[in-house]
Design a protein around this motif. Structure first.
Motif, PDB file in Angstrom:
ATOM      1  N   GLY A 268      15.832 -16.405 -34.985  1.00 40.19           N
ATOM      2  CA  GLY A 268      16.453 -16.125 -33.694  1.00 40.19           C
ATOM      3  C   GLY A 268      15.465 -16.185 -32.553  1.00 40.19           C
ATOM      4  N   ILE A 269      14.470 -17.057 -32.642  1.00 39.06           N
ATOM      5  CA  ILE A 269      13.583 -17.252 -31.497  1.00 39.06           C
ATOM      6  C   ILE A 269      13.770 -18.685 -31.018  1.00 39.06           C
ATOM      7  N   ASP A 273       8.661 -20.116 -27.899  1.00 41.72           N
ATOM      8  CA  ASP A 273       8.111 -18.770 -28.021  1.00 41.72           C
ATOM      9  C   ASP A 273       6.853 -18.787 -28.866  1.00 41.72           C
ATOM     10  N   ALA A 282       8.025 -14.448 -23.032  1.00 31.67           N
ATOM     11  CA  ALA A 282       8.494 -14.173 -24.389  1.00 31.67           C
ATOM     12  C   ALA A 282       9.780 -13.352 -24.349  1.00 31.67           C
ATOM     13  N   ALA A 283       9.799 -12.329 -23.493  1.00 31.17           N
ATOM     14  CA  ALA A 283      10.984 -11.474 -23.407  1.00 31.17           C
ATOM     15  C   ALA A 283      12.187 -12.283 -22.932  1.00 31.17           C
ATOM     16  N   ARG A 286      13.635 -14.225 -25.737  1.00 32.74           N
ATOM     17  CA  ARG A 286      14.291 -13.483 -26.813  1.00 32.74           C
ATOM     18  C   ARG A 286      15.528 -12.735 -26.352  1.00 32.74           C
ATOM     19  N   LEU A 287      15.575 -12.366 -25.063  1.00 31.80           N
ATOM     20  CA  LEU A 287      16.649 -11.486 -24.590  1.00 31.80           C
ATOM     21  C   LEU A 287      18.065 -12.040 -24.789  1.00 31.80           C
ATOM     22  N   TRP A 289      19.512 -13.703 -27.130  1.00 33.75           N
ATOM     23  CA  TRP A 289      19.965 -13.347 -28.467  1.00 33.75           C
ATOM     24  C   TRP A 289      20.172 -11.853 -28.618  1.00 33.75           C
ATOM     25  N   LEU A 290      19.175 -11.098 -28.140  1.00 32.96           N
ATOM     26  CA  LEU A 290      19.245  -9.650 -28.330  1.00 32.96           C
ATOM     27  C   LEU A 290      20.459  -9.059 -27.623  1.00 32.96           C
TER      28      LEU A 290
END
Lengths: 453, 453
Positions: A268-269, A273, A282-283, A286-287, A289-290
């Motif tokens: 999930g990256i 990244d 990076a955040a 990823r955000l 997906w999160l």
């Protein structure tokens, strides 16, 4: 590499000093003595002022050779800071396939302005490649290959080789065409150098030649080259006209790219990244997906909320939620990983996919039964509650079967429905399986409530 | 590949018929006309009786060439079913590096018996390579390269090339040694063919030569060859004696192998778990992990059990368990994936590792804050309970920070402590993060109990 790092560090320091001191001649001598990859490493370290000096000390050809060893994602700013005329000369000097890769990432209007400045012949070569779809053979091939007519003599070919050799991507294979430029054979340099001068090419060429279609998927090309140990493979159109060649160094990149795509999907990256970007970048990567997972998690929460009555009567039920959801997630990820790899290598058609699903159902049944029996026994011994043990054991068993199946079925369905397979990533499957497992667990618990009280 | 599949199928049927009809001559003609990879594909499909026929129709050299295109994991049974003398002749004819790869997977006593039957020279070559540690440059190099003395003439070299060429892995690079067999230069076939006959090699060779140490990690070698676009790289001992070469086709395998190792680690599967094995084998491969995770899950359950008093007072707490544990698992896997890739490419020393951990802490802080604020707002609006929203939001925030850190710290620590990094796989990190998240959540809930009631 023997002490290479220390030697390099020393060398880089020296070159930096020459550049700082504006010693053009000495700088050129030392710099051009390095491998282009090392030149690129040096180039990436210096500041903008020094880069400007460097551009003025080197020819477009010399910069082009270095640029071919810089990663595509990092190269754009350098072209932006240069004089556009100099930049377009660099594009003209690069391998066409590398130039196209870089231009493909740029804004359309920038590309047009570079091509306008460039001389016509070079611009045409690049334009020809620019319209091939990404990730096809056409997009990774180069047009700098050596083609010879089948009626040519060995001697004439050797002369041609010495002329065209310096610009070709490989001289170890020569591609033989008929007068309509259709590919009819291949000749290795090995065969050429042991042949007599006046032999005709068609007498020594091999007609047993592999070629790939220009629209072929790059991953498929990589697989063929790996399986057959080819150093290069010719690319043809549907009428078998020779359009270009793909060399093994381009394939190394494809293999890495595809493997890292599968890997990122599972985690999930996103591909950008990398360990060296800053936390904000990076955040940001990823955000998305999160946040999606956060809302899926809320869905799970609201589903469990439906069973609040059951939960308040038998509080102990809730302590096994992470166990069951965790097992579902893990087993689903295992199944997903196997399915994704199978789909990626394109190993099987519809029949194979059905076989995989049946296989996974069997695997889920076995792992589910084993884990179910273990957990029933352990909980019975630990909590002295047979029905609770049975409930958790049965839930684990059903969960593992369903989650294993989901892990293989969902990516196959998405593949079939042509939905972007990135959606079937690890975290997504895990969350779907969380939901399924919780429904199974509380469904069973509510049904057999009277046994638990 | 243009219609290759249909053409192949037709061809394979024909060859099968020739084999069935015991038509030796026609079978040999058609079979040897195929690429060794296709020969191998055919060979894998036929039954034992037909394989026996095939062994008797082909020479050890012909079988050897085909065998080089069968995957190492699948090749053993074929050597077991052959006459040992025939098998040892095949080993002698194969590329030494491929023969060694296969022998390395066999029982020691079988290897010894093969080497005993083999003629001494071939056996010695294999023995030399057999003692190199797995996954080093030594284990993937081949000793079939062309080395020339620096004092030789171009003409003598051309003669040597025609003699030794057929057995060499590559003739595109010639390695130049001094009289002590120390590597002093390299010469491309390109340079050789354009040189005058009586030129000495040392006058045209390049002294700017890369080499790798025999003990170098294979992944590092792959990285160098990819970065520098080498088709082959020489391998030397600590005194710079030339021992062998590594060619790009071996590197393709290494890149795939290493990528698939990282991938499997992330998914908690073992490398042999391919889509085409049967369910019992697949279940056996996956069960060890699942059973370990089962017991870790029980640990989580017993930890939550400590908070049973809290839970029975505020039942609604339990509905958010999967949400919080799930987020911890997902964010940890993302961090793990980035860290594992960073460790694998060996991009950074201690300083880089520290930087990565700090970077991940920053990333966790950002993602945690964003997700925490969102969830607080959503739960407040949904359940009309501000304190519950704050509790879940704060838990998510802390959990994401800790889980992100754990995802990068744990693999780095294991790497440092030289623990088998397979332990730091995806499911393991996920489960650890489940436990951490549950402790944070219930710890906070118990502390602020009075606000929730």
């Amino acid at each position: 590499m023997e002490n290479i790092d220390e030697i390099k560090l020393e060398q880089l320091k020296q070159i930096q000093q020459l550049l700082d001191g504006e010693k053009i001649e000495e700088f050129r001598e030392q710099f051009l003595d390095m491998h282009p990859y090392d030149q690129a490493q040096f180039f990436m370290e210096i500041d903008a002022a020094n880069r400007m000096l460097l551009y003025s000390y080197l020819s477009p050809e010399e910069v082009a050779e270095m640029m071919e060893h810089i990663e595509i994602e990092e190269i754009q700013p350098f072209f932006a800071e240069m004089d556009p005329r100099f930049a377009s000369m660099i594009f003209a000097e690069m391998s066409t396939d590398d130039a196209v890769d870089i231009l493909n990432e740029m804004d359309k209007d920038k590309v047009v302005s570079f091509l306008t400045i460039m001389d016509d012949e070079d611009a045409d070569e690049i334009k020809d490649l620019l319209h091939y779809e990404e990730k096809t053979a056409g997009s990774i091939m180069t047009t700098e290959f050596i083609s010879v007519y089948k009626t040519q003599s060995v001697k004439a070919t050797m002369v041609q080789l010495k002329e065209e050799g310096p610009d070709a991507e490989t001289i170890y294979y020569l591609y033989v065409v008929d007068q309509d430029k259709r590919l009819v054979g291949v000749l290795s340099l090995r065969d050429l150098i042991i042949a007599e001068d006046d032999t005709k090419i068609e007498a020594i060429m091999s007609e047993n030649i592999f070629s790939v279609s220009v629209a072929e998927d790059q991953e498929e090309v990589a697989k063929i080259m790996k399986d057959y140990d080819f150093l290069a493979v010719p690319v043809v159109d549907f009428q078998h006209h020779l359009l270009g060649i793909i060399t093994v160094d381009d394939i190394l990149d494809v293999i890495e790219e595809e493997a890292s795509e599968d890997y990122s999907k599972l985690a999930g990256i996103t591909d950008g990244d990398k360990p060296d970007t800053n936390p904000i970048v990076a955040a940001k990567k990823r955000l998305p997906w999160l946040v999606i997972l956060l809302f899926l998690g809320l869905l799970t929460a609201s589903l469990i909320g439906q069973f609040e009555a059951t939960l308040s009567q038998v509080t102990i039920l809730s302590i096994f939620i992470p166990l069951i959801a965790g097992m579902a997630g893990n087993t689903g990820t295992q199944a997903l990983a196997v399915a994704v790899r199978g789909l990626a290598t394109g190993e099987y058609g519809n029949e194979g996919k059905l076989k995989l699903v049946i296989r996974e159902a069997g695997t889920g049944l076995i792992t589910g039964t084993v884990c179910g029996v273990i957990i029933t026994a352990v909980i019975f011994l630990w909590k002295d509650n047979f029905y609770l043990g049975m409930l958790v054991g049965l839930s684990i068993m059903l969960t593992l079967i369903v989650a294993t199946l989901a892990g293989s079925l969902i990516p196959i369905l998405m593949h079939r429905l042509k939905i972007d397979p990135a959606v079937a990533s690890g975290p997504f499957i895990t969350t779907i399986n969380d939901i399924i497992s919780v429904l199974i667990y509380f469904g069973l618990a509510t049904t057999f409530m009277n046994l638990l009280l």
